[in-house]
Design an enzyme around this catalytic site. Structure first.
Site, PDB file in Angstrom:
ATOM      1  N   HIS A 236      41.316  32.424  35.266  1.00  0.00           N
ATOM      2  CA  HIS A 236      42.732  33.219  35.113  1.00  0.00           C
ATOM      3  C   HIS A 236      43.667  33.103  36.488  1.00  0.00           C
ATOM      4  O   HIS A 236      43.051  33.023  37.358  1.00  0.00           O
ATOM      5  CB  HIS A 236      42.628  34.579  34.516  1.00  0.00           C
ATOM      6  CG  HIS A 236      42.147  35.727  35.669  1.00  0.00           C
ATOM      7  ND1 HIS A 236      42.850  36.399  36.950  1.00  0.00           N
ATOM      8  CD2 HIS A 236      40.873  36.011  35.896  1.00  0.00           C
ATOM      9  CE1 HIS A 236      42.045  36.816  37.531  1.00  0.00           C
ATOM     10  NE2 HIS A 236      40.747  36.972  37.037  1.00  0.00           N
TER      11      HIS A 236
ATOM     12  N   ASP B  76      39.130  36.122  43.078  1.00  0.00           N
ATOM     13  CA  ASP B  76      39.357  36.541  41.758  1.00  0.00           C
ATOM     14  C   ASP B  76      40.920  36.261  41.338  1.00  0.00           C
ATOM     15  O   ASP B  76      41.717  37.070  41.860  1.00  0.00           O
ATOM     16  CB  ASP B  76      38.990  38.117  41.740  1.00  0.00           C
ATOM     17  CG  ASP B  76      39.374  38.824  40.400  1.00  0.00           C
ATOM     18  OD1 ASP B  76      39.405  38.009  39.299  1.00  0.00           O
ATOM     19  OD2 ASP B  76      39.738  40.026  40.473  1.00  0.00           O
TER      20      ASP B  76
ATOM     21  N   GLU C 192      45.295  37.811  32.918  1.00  0.00           N
ATOM     22  CA  GLU C 192      44.155  38.710  32.640  1.00  0.00           C
ATOM     23  C   GLU C 192      44.101  39.964  33.373  1.00  0.00           C
ATOM     24  O   GLU C 192      43.553  40.881  32.760  1.00  0.00           O
ATOM     25  CB  GLU C 192      42.885  37.588  33.258  1.00  0.00           C
ATOM     26  CG  GLU C 192      41.497  38.335  32.907  1.00  0.00           C
ATOM     27  CD  GLU C 192      41.192  39.057  34.024  1.00  0.00           C
ATOM     28  OE1 GLU C 192      40.033  39.886  33.699  1.00  0.00           O
ATOM     29  OE2 GLU C 192      41.407  39.320  34.902  1.00  0.00           O
ATOM     30  N   GLU C 193      44.691  40.074  34.543  1.00  0.00           N
ATOM     31  CA  GLU C 193      44.249  41.349  35.378  1.00  0.00           C
ATOM     32  C   GLU C 193      44.961  42.465  34.787  1.00  0.00           C
ATOM     33  O   GLU C 193      44.500  43.587  34.766  1.00  0.00           O
ATOM     34  CB  GLU C 193      44.860  41.151  36.690  1.00  0.00           C
ATOM     35  CG  GLU C 193      44.096  40.068  37.735  1.00  0.00           C
ATOM     36  CD  GLU C 193      42.730  40.556  38.006  1.00  0.00           C
ATOM     37  OE1 GLU C 193      42.458  41.611  37.554  1.00  0.00           O
ATOM     38  OE2 GLU C 193      42.212  39.670  38.701  1.00  0.00           O
TER      39      GLU C 193
ATOM     40  N   ASP D 143      35.044  33.797  36.262  1.00  0.00           N
ATOM     41  CA  ASP D 143      35.773  34.895  36.936  1.00  0.00           C
ATOM     42  C   ASP D 143      34.894  35.971  37.422  1.00  0.00           C
ATOM     43  O   ASP D 143      34.876  37.330  37.148  1.00  0.00           O
ATOM     44  CB  ASP D 143      36.475  35.769  35.575  1.00  0.00           C
ATOM     45  CG  ASP D 143      37.469  36.313  35.971  1.00  0.00           C
ATOM     46  OD1 ASP D 143      37.747  36.725  37.139  1.00  0.00           O
ATOM     47  OD2 ASP D 143      37.740  37.565  35.279  1.00  0.00           O
TER      48      ASP D 143
END
Length: 460
Positions: free
Chosen positions: A280, A292, A326-327, A354
């Protein structure tokens, strides 16, 4: 008769050995390419140090879309394009302020607003604190003891867990739904212990949801560093009547247009079969998001770079997808699946990275027993590279929505022991990345993609 059978077996085994040797030699070339001729570390340097944080809807996210698209275009892929997706826009605002008010003493502690939280009043929020260790404990305490107070969720990640992601999931509900649940009992705010296995001064953000409660009942919620949580708990034991003050100015705005970034090499034999590799592109706003998930983004891009460097022509279409949001929404993964269904695409394999850029250890697989056994049989090919863990489990959030009838999903499993030292915190920066470990992860991903492309999946 016996001699003929033995000869046939020897010839059969001879062919198998030759096939294995060819694939093992290709894997060796994949690792060599990644360790000597990769671009992923340079790409991550640019994402982290020239662009920075990339929360969906931000200028950084927009720049990351343009940058990664341009870099994929330099690889000579068959197709590079953007996929529109509407994403949430949450803005943190000014630096948060917090302190413990113990009688006349004010002790400053590090906090950060949780994603999706509302702001406090402009003057901040001051209230007594009640410490809890679970969602269940809220109902046990009841409205009488909670109303008008700040609920302090202080359940640590379980240090006994060897797999740190299990420790993370075991403590995650207090961050994910704690504010909404506390609001039902009249709490005026929540402070949540950061999801981190070590004691330090970095608060860790992350998404949270108020659930089904009315917006009028929303309360501000923030994460406190693990050192801050320890101090607050200790001070509360001495003075249960102490007060806590915090101020934050975060805001949720209207959704904005963003993009998934996609590049592909068309399959030479079965172009209609699609194999996805991805990560992501968005990150939280406190830092560069190098682990991340900048690492997963550039590793996924590197898979295609390796194949181009080696002149490998895949049987199936191999597609890199850099998912947006995504977060705090998973909009990119959901939009990709929506359009996949609309276009009647057939995905047979998906691999996501991820879990950080640390040394790769193996894969977590979502598939039936037949495919799990087949992929596990590749262990000997991975042994020279210290890849040994093939387990069933969660593959990845962004590939989770994919629903093709016959699909195998996998997630790269790096060593996770230090991952949550950085996860969603201000120290998730480029200097936390080891170049060699990052490249080994990319090679490990490319190797599995190669084996899956060559050998296919079990169709039952």
């Amino acid at each position: 008769m016996k001699k003929t059978i033995v000869l046939a077996l020897i010839l059969f085994n001879g062919f198998v050995v030759l096939a294995q040797t060819k694939q093992e030699q290709t894997i060796k070339e994949i690792y060599k390419s990644s360790l000597t001729n990769s671009k992923c570390y340079t790409w991550l340097d640019d994402l982290s140090n020239k662009i920075g944080s990339r929360l969906s809807g931000s200028v950084g996210a927009e720049k990351a879309v343009l940058y990664t698209k341009a870099q994929l275009e330099t690889l000579g892929l068959d197709r590079v394009y953007l996929q529109e997706v509407m994403v949430p826009k949450w803005v943190r605002g000014e630096q948060e302020i917090a302190y413990i008010q113990d009688n006349k003493t004010k002790i400053t502690v590090p906090i950060c607003a949780l994603g999706g939280s509302i702001a406090t009043a402009k003057t901040g929020l001051t209230a007594e604190v009640i410490e809890v260790h679970s969602i269940k404990e809220l109902s046990e305490l009841g409205t009488d003891k909670i109303k008008g107070k700040i609920v302090f969720f202080n359940r640590p990640m379980n240090n006994e867990e060897i797999e740190s992601f299990h420790a993370y999931s075991g403590a995650g509900d207090q961050r994910n739904i704690g504010a909404g649940e506390a609001a039902k009992f009249g709490a005026v705010g929540t402070i949540v212990r950061s999801l981190n296995l070590r004691l330090d001064d970095f608060p860790h953000t992350g998404t949270q949801s108020y659930g089904a409660i009315p917006k009028s009942q929303y309360i501000p919620t923030a994460a406190i560093s693990t050192n801050g949580a320890e101090l607050l708990s200790k001070t509360l034991k001495k003075n249960p009547k102490l007060k806590f003050y915090f101020k934050q100015s975060c805001e949720t705005m209207e959704d904005v247009l963003s993009y998934n970034v996609i590049g592909e090499i068309k399959g030479s034999e079965h172009p209609e079969n699609i194999m996805v590799v991805g990560g992501h592109l968005d990150s939280w706003d406190l830092a560069d998001g190098s682990h991340d998930d900048g690492a997963g983004v550039v590793q996924s891009m590197e898979v295609l770079n390796i194949f181009k460097n080696l002149g490998y022509k895949p049987k199936n279409t191999i597609r890199v997808v850099l998912f947006m949001n995504e977060e705090n929404g998973l909009r990119g993964g959901k939009k990709y699946e929506e359009l996949s269904l609309l276009n009647k695409e057939n995905h047979i394999f998906a691999l996501e990275s991820d879990s950080g850029g640390f040394s790769p250890r193996g894969f977590s697989l979502e598939c039936d027993d037949a495919n799990f056994n087949k992929i596990s049989s590749y262990k000997s090919a991975f042994e020279p590279y210290l890849i040994h863990s093939f387990v069933k489990g969660h593959s990845g959030s962004d590939i989770g929505p994919l629903t093709s009838k016959l699909i195998v999903k996998a997630g790269l499993k790096p060593d996770s022991q230090r991952y949550f030292d950085y996860h969603h915190a201000a120290n998730d920066k480029f200097d936390a990345i080891n170049k060699r470990e990052l490249e080994l992860g990319a090679a490990t991903m490319a190797s599995l993609m190669y084996l899956m492309d060559q050998n296919g999946i079990v169709k039952e």
